[in-house]
Design an enzyme around this catalytic site. Structure first.
Site, PDB file in Angstrom:
ATOM      1  N   THR A 253      46.878  37.849  45.912  1.00  0.00           N
ATOM      2  CA  THR A 253      47.966  38.810  45.881  1.00  0.00           C
ATOM      3  C   THR A 253      47.802  39.540  47.319  1.00  0.00           C
ATOM      4  OG1 THR A 253      46.457  39.998  44.559  1.00  0.00           O
ATOM      5  CG2 THR A 253      48.331  38.984  43.420  1.00  0.00           C
TER       6      THR A 253
ATOM      7  N   ARG B  19      37.471  39.830  47.959  1.00  0.00           N
ATOM      8  CA  ARG B  19      35.881  39.461  47.447  1.00  0.00           C
ATOM      9  C   ARG B  19      35.332  38.575  48.271  1.00  0.00           C
ATOM     10  NH1 ARG B  19      33.926  42.114  42.585  1.00  0.00           N
ATOM     11  NH2 ARG B  19      32.237  40.967  42.814  1.00  0.00           N
TER      12      ARG B  19
ATOM     13  N   LYS C 193      50.517  41.463  50.235  1.00  0.00           N
ATOM     14  CA  LYS C 193      50.688  42.787  50.524  1.00  0.00           C
ATOM     15  C   LYS C 193      50.678  42.978  52.155  1.00  0.00           C
ATOM     16  CE  LYS C 193      47.849  43.848  46.306  1.00  0.00           C
ATOM     17  NZ  LYS C 193      46.432  43.834  45.920  1.00  0.00           N
TER      18      LYS C 193
HETATM   19  C1  F58 Z   1      42.106  36.044  40.765  1.00  0.00           C
HETATM   20  N1  F58 Z   1      40.936  35.955  39.816  1.00  0.00           N
HETATM   21  C2  F58 Z   1      42.226  34.732  41.215  1.00  0.00           C
HETATM   22  N2  F58 Z   1      39.087  36.953  38.761  1.00  0.00           N
HETATM   23  O1  F58 Z   1      41.424  34.466  42.192  1.00  0.00           O
HETATM   24  C3  F58 Z   1      43.716  35.016  42.590  1.00  0.00           C
HETATM   25  O2  F58 Z   1      43.787  33.763  43.093  1.00  0.00           O
HETATM   26  C4  F58 Z   1      44.582  35.508  41.865  1.00  0.00           C
HETATM   27  O3  F58 Z   1      45.619  35.996  42.568  1.00  0.00           O
HETATM   28  C5  F58 Z   1      44.494  36.640  40.872  1.00  0.00           C
HETATM   29  O4  F58 Z   1      43.370  36.337  39.951  1.00  0.00           O
HETATM   30  C6  F58 Z   1      45.734  37.343  40.068  1.00  0.00           C
HETATM   31  O5  F58 Z   1      46.189  36.027  39.341  1.00  0.00           O
HETATM   32  C7  F58 Z   1      40.120  36.847  39.595  1.00  0.00           C
HETATM   33  O6  F58 Z   1      40.374  38.060  40.231  1.00  0.00           O
HETATM   34  C8  F58 Z   1      38.230  37.498  38.595  1.00  0.00           C
HETATM   35  O7  F58 Z   1      38.048  38.583  39.042  1.00  0.00           O
HETATM   36  C9  F58 Z   1      37.133  37.484  37.405  1.00  0.00           C
HETATM   37  C10 F58 Z   1      36.684  38.643  36.661  1.00  0.00           C
HETATM   38  C11 F58 Z   1      35.649  38.328  35.532  1.00  0.00           C
HETATM   39  C12 F58 Z   1      34.588  37.476  35.870  1.00  0.00           C
HETATM   40  C13 F58 Z   1      34.956  36.103  36.612  1.00  0.00           C
HETATM   41  C14 F58 Z   1      36.171  36.434  37.559  1.00  0.00           C
END
Ligand code: F58
Length: 848
Positions: free
Chosen positions: A670, A563, A674
């Protein structure tokens, strides 16, 4: 599976379960005819994909139903993973791998005049998530099934998933993701297991038959939740767990009262607004504050899921008193945290438990995983919005809070500061409900997703809770499934590994250690290099078609896909690209290996700066890629619509993995895993799981740069002045000045100003402070890449030492330390003897 016809001499395979090439071909033709209503002469390629998907689904059903039957018969605990997002990726290829059917199906498809890869590529991926968090949930589902752990994944069946991204004139344009448009062969609707969900209205008190004080919730509206089930098969096992996603529908699909009053349009209004609830996934990082629909989505799927668990539980148990012994519920971030209040409501209001017992059950049921430290991502709901939508839950939360704060008062008498910091209700500004506090108080276990992150959770956002309950907190470092991220996406690498060490590594990733000695084997390194070259050629071909750009597969593929966010610092990467560009322009004789910079990722639609970063990447690409003085020495590619499918193409082809977030900001990452599992070397900061990756692969096989977390904090605390870095660093100044001069924007000196002003003014993510260290480190990368033999040695060592990062290891840790759950083996028995399915009696339908 074979059954015998009337003639005992003829063994015929059942078309729906048989695994021979002949049977698969027959099933394919049969499904094309009877399910798609087509014959080969008029069938589209998509029809053929559907026919193949149904052929594979039949083979899954046998395992799925066996799994249900086994779980019903045994009294084991079940993990319920509650996640608002699942970024699954296409099912077909993965199911073929897990069923070990890839080769026979390939042959059957070829003999039917089709190409398997082409059909696999036609599958629309269910983009029911934003990024890492949703993808983690999908990897976990794969590992749970592979480890034969009884599990149900619960979530939302968004009609429109994460938007499709197109790039127009360098800018991101969002397109609705109509993933269900052509049908979804992997799901089965279960309208018979629908549940009703209440919203709004008010509460009333009353005395029950025993004279006890009770509360009744009189809702303002009702919505129906309809489950759609997808089997998630494990690798080389018969376990197929259920992923149950909820779709909202009107409780009454047509309002006859309004219709009879002559209100024809009003009569369907309720249907339309109910269906809106699960229409669309909220894009990440969007200002979700104040979005009532988002809270409604969360409550909707959580209540559906808890009601479903209760129904299942009560089919085999007289009461809910032992609910927590049968269900371990894991909250994937705070999105399902309302579950704590909802389970209390169900137990106290609907099943008439006393508060204390209900609390014991609830607390023993839930575990909470935190995925972010960013303050803007911590969910808070204003009291007025919350109370309007969930009036009873607000009362319950007040009660939970009061009882909790009473305990705190005993621990910290006369310390109101502590109370305010710990309270579920944030009293600063507009009063709000802090969901992370609700989740922490209501769970028996709280964890972060990488070692550093788990420490920071304890030191920062949940510090005061950690002081009260240190034993509640733990770390569970993330992992990824090697089935999708190696076997499926990188068959060449997987085959090369299996030729050397056998294929047990696929289920036991630590076995990759056996590859280590081959890093010193010149012949193996040669094989490795030619394997890598062909994988890179595949991506180069894709880029040629998609971006109309020729890239050299011998160049260093330097990749950042994730992202787009300021903390992930794609713009630091761009600053380095421009720095190299200037170096080459100033000194055309400079000896650096040619590089192809590859970017991919979506920006939240309302995140202006992130969108400007995408524009900058494309603008720099436009100039660099067409500068004859540069030729093939630098190329910049932005791959549009980065998703799981594209990830599967990109990770295998990378030489260098960019993991360059500001230290302390990326919970885990993650993608970093990969890449490294596919033999890319990492350039990264000491952030998230990078730290653990570096520990595993060895510091000498990892390109480290940048400030550490304490240094970041210290730099900011000392009054950080990004402007000084710009002034004092000629290379940095040249890069920023070139952007500001309009060189990449057809003379427009204002286009990138907001981004540049932010860097020179505040620079909250410290790009200016890390620029020199990053460029120096990149120079080391260039130097290292010039020795291809040594580079491949390091790449092999990276793969060999990455065993820790299988999501199987992560799930084993959750199972042992949080869920206390054991595997249950599913034996594959023929539930359809004689080829005719037996009717399963109603009472056995509990899991259906
Ligand atoms: C991600 N969070 C972390 N949140 O940023 C990343 O470091 C980690 O590896 C991963 O989780 C898994 O633990 C993340 O992807 C979101 O996409 C949310 C979705 C809902 C709105 C706010 C962000």
């Amino acid at each position: 599976m074979a059954f015998t016809t009337n003639n005992p001499l003829i063994q015929v395979e059942d078309d729906r379960t048989g695994l021979s090439v002949e049977t698969l071909k027959r099933a394919l033709a049969d499904n094309l005819f009877y399910l798609q209503g087509k014959f080969p002469g008029i069938a589209t390629k998509h029809d053929c994909y559907m026919a193949l998907a149904y052929t594979i689904r039949d083979r899954l059903l046998q395992r799925w139903l066996n799994t249900f039957q086994t779980y019903m018969a045994c009294d084991n605990r079940v993990v319920c993973y509650l996640s608002a997002e699942y970024l699954l990726g296409p099912h077909l290829g993965n199911n073929l791998i897990n069923l070990e059917l890839y080769e026979p199906v390939k042959q059957a498809v070829e003999e039917s005049g089709l190409d398997l890869q082409e059909l696999i590529d036609l599958e629309e991926e269910p983009g029911l998530g934003n990024g890492g968090l949703g993808r983690l949930a999908a990897c976990f589902m794969d590992s749970l099934a592979t480890l034969e752990i009884p599990a149900i994944g619960y979530g939302i069946r968004y009609e429109f998933g994460i938007f499709d991204q197109e790039i127009k004139d360098g800018w991101q344009v969002e397109i609705t993701d109509k993933w269900l448009q052509l049908g979804n062969p992997w799901e089965i609707a279960r309208p018979e297991a629908s549940v009703l969900i209440k919203f709004g209205g008010h509460t009333e008190t009353y005395a029950d038959d025993h004279g006890n004080y009770r509360v009744r919730w009189i809702p303002g509206s009702l919505v129906k939740g309809v489950p759609y089930d997808t089997p998630i098969l494990g690798y080389k096992v018969s376990t197929a767990n259920n992923l149950r996603l909820w779709k909202s529908e009107a409780a009454e699909s047509f309002d006859f009262r309004r219709f009879n009053l002559g209100d024809y349009y009003g009569a369907v209004e309720d249907k339309v607004s109910s269906e809106n609830l699960t229409k669309v996934l909220y894009p990440n990082d969007e200002q979700i504050k104040g979005k009532k629909l988002r809270l409604a989505q969360q409550y909707f799927f959580v209540s559906c899921s808890l009601q479903d668990m209760i129904r299942i539980h009560l089919t085999g148990n007289p009461t809910l008193d032992n609910f927590h012994e049968h269900f371990a519920v894991q909250l994937n971030d705070t999105h399902p945290a309302i579950g704590v209040a909802e389970l209390m409501r169900l137990l106290v209001d609907e099943y008439r438990f006393d508060w204390d017992r209900a609390w014991q059950i609830t607390h023993a049921t839930f575990g909470y995983t935190n995925h972010t430290l960013l303050p803007e991502a911590l969910e808070k709901w204003s009291l007025s919005l919350f109370g309007d939508l969930l009036p009873r839950h607000l009362e319950i939360i007040y009660e939970i809070n009061q009882r909790f704060l009473d305990q705190v008062r005993i621990k910290y008498p006369q310390d109101s500061g502590h109370l305010a910091q710990l309270s579920i209700i944030d009293e600063a500004g507009e009063k709000s409900v802090r969901m992370a506090h609700l989740a922490t108080i209501g769970s028996h276990a709280v964890n972060g997703v990488a070692a550093l992150h788990s420490e920071l959770v304890k030191e920062t956002i949940l510090k005061d809770f950690y002081e009260i309950w240190p034993e509640k907190f733990s770390n569970k470092t993330n992992g990824v499934t090697p089935r999708r991220w190696m076997v499926l996406s990188n068959p060449r690498l997987s085959q090369l590994i299996s030729e050397q060490i056998g294929d047990t590594w696929i289920k036991d990733l630590d076995q990759l250690h056996q590859l280590e000695p081959y890093a010193a084997d010149a012949e193996f390194r040669q094989k490795w290099q030619s394997m890598k070259r062909s994988v890179k050629q595949d991506l180069a071909n894709y880029i040629q078609v998609q971006n109309e750009l020729l890239v050299d597969p011998n160049s260093l593929f330097d990749v950042q896909v994730k992202r787009i966010h300021e903390y992930k610092r794609q713009h630091l990467n761009v600053l380095h690209v421009i720095h190299l560009y200037l170096q080459l322009k100033n000194d055309p004789t400079l000896e650096i290996p040619p590089r192809t910079f590859i970017f991919g990722g979506k920006a939240a639609p309302s995140y202006y700066i992130a969108k400007l970063i995408i524009k900058l990447i494309n603008a720099v690409g436009d100039v660099v890629n067409h500068d004859p003085a540069i030729g093939d020495r630098l190329k910049v590619v932005f791959l549009d619509d980065y998703n799981v499918k594209l990830g599967q193409r990109v990770y295998p082809a990378a030489d260098l993995s960019e993991q360059i977030s500001t230290a302390g900001k990326e919970a885990s990452g993650t993608g970093n895993m990969k890449f490294s599992l596919n033999g890319a070397l990492t350039i990264g900061t000491l952030d998230g799981a990078n730290i653990e990756i570096r520990e595993e692969v060895g510091a000498e096989n990892f390109f480290l740069f940048g400030l550490t977390t304490p240094e970041v904090e210290q730099t900011l605390a000392q009054g950080y002045r990004p402007w000084d870095y710009y002034q004092n660093n000629a290379d940095l100044k040249a890069v920023i000045d070139l952007i500001n001069s309009g060189f990449f924007s057809h003379g427009d000196t204002t286009l990138f100003r907001p981004l540049m002003d932010s860097l020179l003014g505040h620079d909250p993510y410290l790009l200016m402070a890390d620029f020199q260290s990053y460029c120096d480190c990149q120079a080391q990368v260039s130097k290292a890449y010039q020795d291809q033999d040594n580079w491949s040695r390091m790449a092999i060592l990276n793969v060999a030492r990455m065993g820790k990062f299988s999501s199987d290891r992560t799930i084993r840790e959750y199972a042992k330390e949080i869920w206390s759950i054991n595997p249950v083996q599913v034996e594959l028995e023929d539930l359809c003897p004689d080829g005719r399915c037996l009717l399963i009696s109603h009472t056995n339908g509990a899991h259906s």
